[in-house]
Design an enzyme around this catalytic site. Sequence first.
Site, PDB file in Angstrom:
ATOM      1  N   CYS A  48      -1.782   8.344   3.966  1.00 62.05           N
ATOM      2  CA  CYS A  48      -1.861   7.993   2.544  1.00 62.05           C
ATOM      3  C   CYS A  48      -3.222   8.410   2.022  1.00 62.05           C
ATOM      4  CB  CYS A  48      -1.720   6.491   2.319  1.00 62.05           C
ATOM      5  SG  CYS A  48      -0.543   5.704   3.362  1.00 62.05           S
ATOM      6  N   GLU A 102       0.895  -1.152   0.000  1.00 61.72           N
ATOM      7  CA  GLU A 102       0.000   0.000   0.000  1.00 61.72           C
ATOM      8  C   GLU A 102       0.935   1.203   0.000  1.00 61.72           C
ATOM      9  OE1 GLU A 102      -1.513   3.165   1.630  1.00 61.72           O
ATOM     10  OE2 GLU A 102      -2.164   1.884   3.301  1.00 61.72           O
TER      11      GLU A 102
HETATM   12  C1  UN1 Z   1      -3.312   5.761   5.686  1.00 59.03           C
HETATM   13  O1  UN1 Z   1      -4.027   6.617   5.208  1.00 59.03           O
HETATM   14  O2  UN1 Z   1      -2.074   5.948   5.730  1.00 59.03           O
HETATM   15  O3  UN1 Z   1      -8.674   5.450   5.711  1.00 59.03           O
HETATM   16  C2  UN1 Z   1      -3.889   4.491   6.197  1.00 59.03           C
HETATM   17  C3  UN1 Z   1      -8.064   5.987   6.622  1.00 59.03           C
HETATM   18  C4  UN1 Z   1      -7.418   5.139   7.690  1.00 59.03           C
HETATM   19  C5  UN1 Z   1      -5.924   5.088   7.508  1.00 59.03           C
HETATM   20  C6  UN1 Z   1      -5.387   4.492   6.284  1.00 59.03           C
HETATM   21  N1  UN1 Z   1      -8.007   3.854   7.727  1.00 59.03           N
HETATM   22  O4  UN1 Z   1      -7.956   7.190   6.695  1.00 59.03           O
END
Ligand code: UN1
Length: 526
Positions: free
Chosen positions: A322, A288
């Site tokens: 992210c 990811e």
């Molecule tokens: C990340 O965004 O780095 O969807 C991970 C979200 C969380 C985090 C995801 N479940 O914002």
Amino acid sequence: MSTEAENMKVTYTSTNVDMSRFHAWFDEALRTLRAQQGATYPAYIDGVEVRSEQAPIEDRSPIDAEVVLGHFQACTKAHVDQAVAAARRAQKSWRKLAWQERVAIMRRAAGLIRKQKFEIAGVMCLEVGKNRLEAMGDAEESADLIDYYCDQVEQADGFVRSMKKMTTIETNTDVLRPFGVFVCISPFNFPMALSTGMSSAALVAGNAVIFKPASTTPWTGYRLYKIYEEAGVPAGVFNFITGRGCDVGDTLTFHEGVDGVVFTGSKDVGMRIFHGLSERWAKPCLMELGGKNPAIVTASADLDKASDGVMKSAWGLQNQKCSACSRVYVHKAVAADFIERLIAKTKAISIGDPCDADVYFGPVINEAAVKTYLRVVDQAKAEGEILYGGHRLTEGALAKGHYVAPAIVRVSKESTLLREEFFVPFLAVCEVDSLEEAIEESNKAEYGLTAGLYSGDEAEIELFFDEIESGVTYINKRSGATTGAWPGAQPFCGWKGSGGSGKGGCGPYYVAQFMREQSRSVVVEK
Ligand code: UN1
């Protein structure tokens, strides 16, 4: 922790929680953690404490760079060799356990996370600079990830399935089996949820894991190790290696005894792992990676909702997600109104020590992030217009940490600021003439993780779903334009440069990716 505290569930979108009790329990957890500050922690290989001869890594708080939260082992190549050997040995009996036993152990780990969630969240406040609610969301998500992945194994009956018979004398079965040893490398921003999600899926599938947390968040990683240990994960099945990425990163991922890598982090590092991993044969590389997540605001949008949603997704965890929203394409007809609302809401957020109950916006992770922020602000000054923020914050106690003001800039669609990921609180706004143009511009980025749309028009929504090149999409979401995916609710699959396998964490196909098929045909001649 009391059962009452354990039963209070805070997710990224919670609203009806008794906040005074939440904060009292949080205060208590922070007091306990501060009393532990500065301790030295071992690495763990084969269930045994390991100490390195190298100078330890100092885990400093982004809130106050003078504060050393803990000292962690700087592991070396020799430790990596030991961990790989231990994991290969231990994996044999782990995979032979009935899957129901692995599920029971993992579910115990989920229960332990829920019991310790105020302390786990407190560690993330101190170590990452997350605000209290974001930190608790991270801890809760971790426990739910484990349960969701256990459900997957149960629903698939341990991934054993009867197949067609081609003759009457044969019995055919399809079995998904673990690959062996997975290396799990996690980033600083969700140091509990991402580490737990990646590792628990690998483990419940029957793999052994060598886990390396980000060098800025070893304390959270240590808590995860302790949870698995207490839950009954056998020695050697989950190994905890700390160290500098440059010292052990490549040795770990490219070790010939490693069968696969699960990684969350930057696109550059992910692609390097992907290209380097498969020398002798193709090994699974589940990734990811980053994002450059757009929110699109059309002329038919509810601007109150849109400005709330963008504000939350842009400034939650200081944009270091992210999933964070880092660019907005807004229709010309509503741009002035939208920007005014967004700036007013940004001005209203409280900035400071994220351990304080009422603070929303904390520091960025380190000095390198401050430098990136200042660099992109300079670029925005040259190419566009700074609408809000754009400077370092040094008033009072903020001078001790890595604090910057949330920055909103206006740029034209040619600007590279709309396509590169920076992972700092920097939001680029671009005016467009139509939804079609907004989608076309959105899709020009190499990334394709999350995207949000604000629109009051069904046809616009359909067009967005059909054309946007992103794996996670949200329509009219006030609690976050592009953020807040939850296990079992929003599969988190990065497209293009944001992922690899086309199936994401939090989604129904995740666990199977940690396994390989074996077809078993048994022939009995009468
Ligand atoms: C990340 O965004 O780095 O969807 C991970 C979200 C969380 C985090 C995801 N479940 O914002």
